[in-house]
Design a protein around this motif. Sequence first.
Motif, short mmCIF file in Angstrom:
data_model
loop_
_atom_site.label_atom_id
_atom_site.label_comp_id
_atom_site.label_asym_id
_atom_site.label_seq_id
_atom_site.Cartn_x
_atom_site.Cartn_y
_atom_site.Cartn_z
N MET A 1 -16.57 -67.90 131.04
CA MET A 1 -16.72 -67.45 129.76
C MET A 1 -17.33 -68.75 128.86
SD MET A 1 -14.47 -65.45 126.99
CE MET A 1 -14.99 -65.01 125.45
N ILE A 2 -18.64 -68.44 128.18
CA ILE A 2 -19.12 -69.58 127.53
C ILE A 2 -18.22 -69.50 126.08
CG2 ILE A 2 -21.11 -69.88 126.45
CD1 ILE A 2 -22.75 -68.69 128.13
N GLU A 3 -18.09 -70.91 125.89
CA GLU A 3 -17.33 -71.20 124.57
C GLU A 3 -18.37 -70.55 123.13
OE1 GLU A 3 -14.47 -73.73 122.25
OE2 GLU A 3 -14.33 -73.41 124.42
N PRO A 4 -17.75 -69.98 122.06
CA PRO A 4 -18.55 -69.84 121.14
C PRO A 4 -19.12 -71.07 120.53
CG PRO A 4 -16.65 -68.58 121.19
CD PRO A 4 -16.55 -69.40 122.25
N LEU A 5 -20.24 -71.21 119.89
CA LEU A 5 -20.76 -72.17 119.07
C LEU A 5 -20.14 -72.74 117.95
CD1 LEU A 5 -23.16 -74.26 118.96
CD2 LEU A 5 -24.41 -72.51 117.74
#
Length: 209
Positions: free
Chosen positions: A1-5
């Motif tokens: 899962m990509i970490e939020p900016l």
Amino acid sequence: MIEPLRIAVFASGSGSNFQAIADAVHAGKLDARIELLVCDRPQAQVVRRAEAAGVPVHTFRPKDYPSREAYEQEILGLLKSKQVGLVVLAGYMRILTHVLVNAYWGRMMNIHPSLLPSFPGLHAVRQALDHGVKITGITVHLVDGGLDSGPILAQRALEIRPDDTEETLSARIHPMEHELLPWVIQQIADGSMDLERYMNLKPKDGIKS
């Protein structure tokens, strides 16, 4: 899962653009997390908006510091501690120095109510009306240390009506800002807009955003 900016928003006034970003995050339309609001006016409405949204707030009074560089060093420390990846100037009315501009070169953007390079600086809506142009709009650009002169990331145009006043034109521009700013942030967050290509450019020697 990509970490939020991780983003920080700088604002000085009512904070309607801050609210647009916060609403987009809350609605799941923006893959970002607002880590910090920075405000140079502790009594500004944007502070109350941030508190209501549960966003940490850093307020300061410039006159309490010996220089712009001094308070920017303090802010920079906060940005680094929160691992902020993008700084968004959304109605922030302070002059910036090299301390923040250089540290966040290519990762700091501003929204301006004109089609840059036309009508940079203060009172852009009034400038457009005074010059009699038929089309104006908004611009999101990187901050490079010049006067609204950084690389342009996105623009939207708006026709000026014959009966427009500064108030009526501003009232039509604001909703456009509220749409474009979160959109650009999302383009950066999901990789559709690559800021790396700007990294080889150098910030200007000036100190105004």
